[in-house]
Design a protein around this motif. Structure first.
Motif, PDB file in Angstrom:
ATOM      1  N   ARG A  88       0.966  -1.174  -0.044  1.00  0.00           N
ATOM      2  CA  ARG A  88       0.208  -0.138  -0.123  1.00  0.00           C
ATOM      3  C   ARG A  88       0.889   1.315   0.206  1.00  0.00           C
ATOM      4  NH1 ARG A  88      -3.630   0.140   5.128  1.00  0.00           N
ATOM      5  NH2 ARG A  88      -1.792  -0.415   5.989  1.00  0.00           N
ATOM      6  N   ALA A  89       1.805   1.180   0.892  1.00  0.00           N
ATOM      7  CA  ALA A  89       2.917   2.472   0.770  1.00  0.00           C
ATOM      8  C   ALA A  89       3.398   2.607  -0.707  1.00  0.00           C
ATOM      9  CB  ALA A  89       3.939   1.839   1.659  1.00  0.00           C
ATOM     10  N   ASP A  90       3.630   1.857  -1.392  1.00  0.00           N
ATOM     11  CA  ASP A  90       4.037   2.215  -2.652  1.00  0.00           C
ATOM     12  C   ASP A  90       2.986   2.894  -3.573  1.00  0.00           C
ATOM     13  OD1 ASP A  90       6.482   0.642  -2.276  1.00  0.00           O
ATOM     14  OD2 ASP A  90       5.776  -1.191  -2.948  1.00  0.00           O
ATOM     15  N   ILE A  91       1.895   2.391  -3.510  1.00  0.00           N
ATOM     16  CA  ILE A  91       0.649   3.003  -4.060  1.00  0.00           C
ATOM     17  C   ILE A  91       0.451   4.593  -3.619  1.00  0.00           C
ATOM     18  CG2 ILE A  91      -1.609   3.006  -4.809  1.00  0.00           C
ATOM     19  CD1 ILE A  91      -1.455  -0.132  -4.633  1.00  0.00           C
ATOM     20  N   ILE A  92       0.846   4.683  -2.406  1.00  0.00           N
ATOM     21  CA  ILE A  92       0.724   6.069  -1.575  1.00  0.00           C
ATOM     22  C   ILE A  92       1.831   7.029  -2.121  1.00  0.00           C
ATOM     23  CG2 ILE A  92       0.883   7.457   0.667  1.00  0.00           C
ATOM     24  CD1 ILE A  92      -0.530   4.919   1.691  1.00  0.00           C
ATOM     25  N   ARG A  93       2.966   6.276  -2.327  1.00  0.00           N
ATOM     26  CA  ARG A  93       4.151   7.081  -2.875  1.00  0.00           C
ATOM     27  C   ARG A  93       3.787   7.630  -4.215  1.00  0.00           C
ATOM     28  NH1 ARG A  93       7.937   2.836  -3.300  1.00  0.00           N
ATOM     29  NH2 ARG A  93       9.450   4.475  -4.315  1.00  0.00           N
ATOM     30  N   LEU A  94       3.281   6.592  -4.967  1.00  0.00           N
ATOM     31  CA  LEU A  94       2.754   6.889  -6.380  1.00  0.00           C
ATOM     32  C   LEU A  94       1.889   8.300  -6.502  1.00  0.00           C
ATOM     33  CD1 LEU A  94       3.046   6.353  -9.556  1.00  0.00           C
ATOM     34  CD2 LEU A  94       1.273   4.638  -9.225  1.00  0.00           C
ATOM     35  N   LYS A  95       0.900   7.980  -5.556  1.00  0.00           N
ATOM     36  CA  LYS A  95       0.009   9.239  -5.236  1.00  0.00           C
ATOM     37  C   LYS A  95       0.436  10.402  -5.166  1.00  0.00           C
ATOM     38  CE  LYS A  95      -3.872  10.817  -2.429  1.00  0.00           C
ATOM     39  NZ  LYS A  95      -3.064  12.172  -2.371  1.00  0.00           N
ATOM     40  N   GLY A  96       1.480  10.531  -4.409  1.00  0.00           N
ATOM     41  CA  GLY A  96       2.386  11.630  -3.906  1.00  0.00           C
ATOM     42  C   GLY A  96       2.992  12.201  -5.152  1.00  0.00           C
ATOM     43  N   GLU A  97       3.636  11.607  -5.978  1.00  0.00           N
ATOM     44  CA  GLU A  97       4.194  11.892  -6.964  1.00  0.00           C
ATOM     45  C   GLU A  97       3.056  12.496  -8.061  1.00  0.00           C
ATOM     46  OE1 GLU A  97       7.417  12.381  -7.578  1.00  0.00           O
ATOM     47  OE2 GLU A  97       7.936  11.253  -5.593  1.00  0.00           O
ATOM     48  N   PHE A  98       2.131  12.018  -8.418  1.00  0.00           N
ATOM     49  CA  PHE A  98       0.957  12.361  -9.107  1.00  0.00           C
ATOM     50  C   PHE A  98       0.498  14.025  -8.382  1.00  0.00           C
ATOM     51  CE2 PHE A  98      -0.973   9.745 -12.567  1.00  0.00           C
ATOM     52  CZ  PHE A  98       0.198   8.939 -12.937  1.00  0.00           C
TER      53      PHE A  98
END
Length: 351
Positions: free
Chosen positions: A203-213
């Protein structure tokens, strides 16, 4: 009806064999027909193909086809993105790059106001051409088989093209590598082999991707994340630990996560261990896996062009007496601009 037709043809074949044999022996042809059919029903197994001797169970086909499994023909992740098929001309589409936005002046007191030209540019893009190899179908097949071979071949060609165009679309939309406006992240979960191999998606990886977007100021509505099979499995395993946060046990679909509409696809692109997208259809080397990719739907487009079936009849092929068929189809799906693209690739540790 097929059963009755098979029985009738088998009886006819037996009658022909029996009458011919009786004629050679100087006996009554009717007796020969009765004798062969009677022996066929009792013994079976030694008369020519097509006779009752072979047994009804062998000769009567169900006509039900066992088709190749093709999960790659499911491209729901392309549903709803802008479709520009209506403006395709001669299998070419023209896009317009509108250039930069004008600057906004707040509480201006200086005149004249600066002039900024917005230089639009025409971009002509040819649609990808998908062609199937030629399939031969003999007249003997068309007459002898218990199913519609021509329809089956057409369906197979259509499915093959659909699978190829969705795979090409996924490859085109995923970013080439990390750059300004494009994101490539690596997974940070536990290793599949405890201390080495592929690292799992979390989940943390997807949250990181959200932050980059978020940093790229990509609007929340329209963000899509397409998960590769490995990452779907990773999330399902994590779901078992974290009590049904992602998985819908009724539909079997991964739920939407952190503002992303989430899809899954079996033919996601491959990335090298250095984080660069591999060419389409390239084989994976050690440590290389399919990656999940993300994009902003309004920034991507798709377009379908012409479709044509090529067909030659067996009557034009006296040597082999076979029909030939193949298809050509034009399609394209790609970003309108190479930005607002993201990917999460699996980190790899050799030892």
């Amino acid at each position: 009806m097929k059963y009755l037709m098979t029985i009738m043809f088998a009886l006819l074949a037996n009658c022909l064999v029996g009458s011919a044999s009786a004629h050679v022996l100087g006996a009554d042809p009717l007796l020969g027909c009765l004798a062969v059919n009677g022996v066929s029903l009792v013994l079976g197994g030694f008369m020519p193909h097509g006779s009752l001797l072979e047994g009804v169970a062998v000769e009567i086909w169900t006509g039900e086809m066992v088709k190749k499994l093709r999960a790659g023909t499911e491209g729901s992740w392309l549903d709803g993105i802008p479709d520009n098929s209506s403006i395709v001309n001669n299998d070419v589409i023209h896009l317009v790059d509108v250039g930069v936005d004008p600057k906004v002046i707040i509480n201006n007191t200086t005149y004249p106001i600066p002039v900024t030209a917005l230089n639009d540019a025409d971009i002509a893009v040819s649609l990808d051409k998908f062609q199937t190899e030629v399939t031969p179908i003999t007249d003997d097949e068309l007459y002898a088989l218990s199913y519609d071979k021509m329809s089956r071949v057409k369906e197979s060609h259509s499915a093959a093209i659909t699978e190829a165009k969705f795979k090409k679309a996924a490859h085109a939309i995923a970013p080439l590598e990390a750059s300004d406006g494009n994101i490539v992240l690596k997974t940070t979960g536990g290793y599949v082999d405890d201390t080495k191999g592929r690292r799992r998606l979390t989940r943390a990886d997807i949250i990181r991707l959200k932050g980059e977007f978020d940093k790229l100021k990509v609007p929340v509505s329209g963000r899509r994340l397409v998960l590769c099979p490995d990452h779907v499995s990773d999330l399902l395993l994590e779901d078992q630990k974290f009590a049904d946060q992602y998985y819908n046990y009724v539909s079997g679909k991964i739920s939407n996560l952190y503002g992303f509409e989430v899809y899954e696809y079996v033919n996601c692109p491959l990335y090298t261990t250095a984080g660069k997208k591999k060419p389409l259809d390239a084989a994976a080397s050690t440590g290389e896996y399919q990656a999940s990719f993300a994009f902003f739907a309004p920034r991507v487009f798709k377009a379908s062009g012409s479709t044509k079936m090529y067909y030659s009849e067996a009557s034009t092929d006296p040597e082999y007496q076979r029909n030939k068929i193949n298809f050509r189809h034009y399609f394209l799906a790609m970003p309108k601009k190479s930005d607002c693209l993201g990917c999460i690739m699996s980190e790899y540790k050799a030892s």
